[in-house]
Design a protein around this motif. Sequence first.
Motif, PDB file in Angstrom:
ATOM      1  N   ILE A 128       1.067  -1.213  -0.091  1.00 29.58           N
ATOM      2  CA  ILE A 128       0.001   0.006  -0.030  1.00 29.58           C
ATOM      3  C   ILE A 128       0.974   1.259  -0.070  1.00 29.58           C
ATOM      4  O   ILE A 128       0.541   2.224  -0.628  1.00 29.58           O
ATOM      5  CB  ILE A 128      -0.751   0.211   1.243  1.00 29.58           C
ATOM      6  N   ARG A 159      -5.217   9.076   0.638  1.00 27.90           N
ATOM      7  CA  ARG A 159      -6.075   9.057   2.101  1.00 27.90           C
ATOM      8  C   ARG A 159      -7.509   9.495   1.474  1.00 27.90           C
ATOM      9  O   ARG A 159      -8.506   9.020   1.900  1.00 27.90           O
ATOM     10  CB  ARG A 159      -5.512   9.866   2.951  1.00 27.90           C
ATOM     11  N   LEU A 201      -8.838   6.211  -0.893  1.00 26.96           N
ATOM     12  CA  LEU A 201      -9.009   5.081  -0.356  1.00 26.96           C
ATOM     13  C   LEU A 201     -10.548   4.718   0.117  1.00 26.96           C
ATOM     14  O   LEU A 201     -11.257   3.793  -0.140  1.00 26.96           O
ATOM     15  CB  LEU A 201      -8.097   4.758   0.728  1.00 26.96           C
ATOM     16  N   PRO A 202     -11.207   5.677   0.835  1.00 29.45           N
ATOM     17  CA  PRO A 202     -12.639   5.560   1.248  1.00 29.45           C
ATOM     18  C   PRO A 202     -13.515   5.341   0.002  1.00 29.45           C
ATOM     19  O   PRO A 202     -14.571   4.763   0.296  1.00 29.45           O
ATOM     20  CB  PRO A 202     -12.807   6.830   2.246  1.00 29.45           C
ATOM     21  N   GLU A 203     -13.282   5.920  -1.015  1.00 26.00           N
ATOM     22  CA  GLU A 203     -14.130   5.802  -2.188  1.00 26.00           C
ATOM     23  C   GLU A 203     -14.231   4.736  -2.825  1.00 26.00           C
ATOM     24  O   GLU A 203     -15.096   4.324  -3.606  1.00 26.00           O
ATOM     25  CB  GLU A 203     -13.845   7.036  -3.192  1.00 26.00           C
ATOM     26  N   ILE A 204     -13.305   3.772  -2.799  1.00 24.83           N
ATOM     27  CA  ILE A 204     -12.750   2.388  -3.458  1.00 24.83           C
ATOM     28  C   ILE A 204     -13.295   1.331  -2.495  1.00 24.83           C
ATOM     29  O   ILE A 204     -13.056  -0.156  -2.865  1.00 24.83           O
ATOM     30  CB  ILE A 204     -11.689   2.464  -4.082  1.00 24.83           C
ATOM     31  N   GLN A 205     -13.282   1.446  -1.275  1.00 29.82           N
ATOM     32  CA  GLN A 205     -13.889   0.333  -0.289  1.00 29.82           C
ATOM     33  C   GLN A 205     -15.191  -0.092  -0.534  1.00 29.82           C
ATOM     34  O   GLN A 205     -16.071   0.603  -1.028  1.00 29.82           O
ATOM     35  CB  GLN A 205     -13.659   0.880   0.995  1.00 29.82           C
TER      36      GLN A 205
END
Length: 207
Positions: free
Chosen positions: A167, A200, A203-207
Motif C-alpha cells: 500500500i 487518503r 481509499l474511502p471511495e474504493i472500499q
Amino acid sequence: MSQLLSLRDRKRTETWAALHNAAARLTLENGPDRVTTEAISAQANVSARTFFNYFSTKEDAILGLQDPSIDDTWLEAFDVDANLLDQVSRLLVHVVHSTEGGADGDSLRMEVVQRFPQLRQRRFGYFLKVEQLVRDVVTEGITASAKWADVAQHHRAEDISRMIVLIAGAPMRYAMQESAHAPTLDNQFAALSTANALLREVLPEIQ
C-alpha cells in the motif's frame, strides 16, 4: 585510525564511481551487449578482479546499483504504532536511494535507462530487495507491538507487513513518477506528501 578509515572509504567511493561511470559511458557508446567487465575495468584503471569487489554483474555497474541499506537513524525513528503510510512510504524512498550509490551518477543512470529500457528489469530486481528489507523492519515492529496484537492473532505478521508495504509503495511510485525530471530525495519527499494525501482521499471511495 579514523583518518585511515576515512581514506579507505573515500578510495572505495572513488573506485565505485569510476567503475560505474566507465560502465555507463561504454554502454552509451556501444550498447550493453557489447560491454564487458574487462573493458569496464580497463576504462576505470582497475583490475578485472577488483571489479567484482564492487559489483556482482556488469548490469549493476552500468546502472550503479548496490545492495539496499537503512541508516541507523531511520531505524531508531521508525515507530510501527504511528502513521505507517507516511513512515513506510518515506522509508521506501530512502532505501531505494541507498541502492543507487549517491547522486553523482543520476544523470548517467537516467540516460542509460532511457536508451536501453531492457535494463529496467535489473533495477526491478533491486526494488524487490528494497521491499523485502522494509518488510522485515515492519514485521519486527508489528511482532513487538501491542497495538497490532489483535490483527496479528488472525494474520501472520509477515503478511500484514507485506500488505502495508504494498500500500505504501503506491504513493512512493507515484511520487517517483512525478519527480522523474529531477529525481532528488528532496523532490521525491515533496511529491510523496501530495501522493499520500491523495491516497487518503481515494481509499474511502474504493472500499
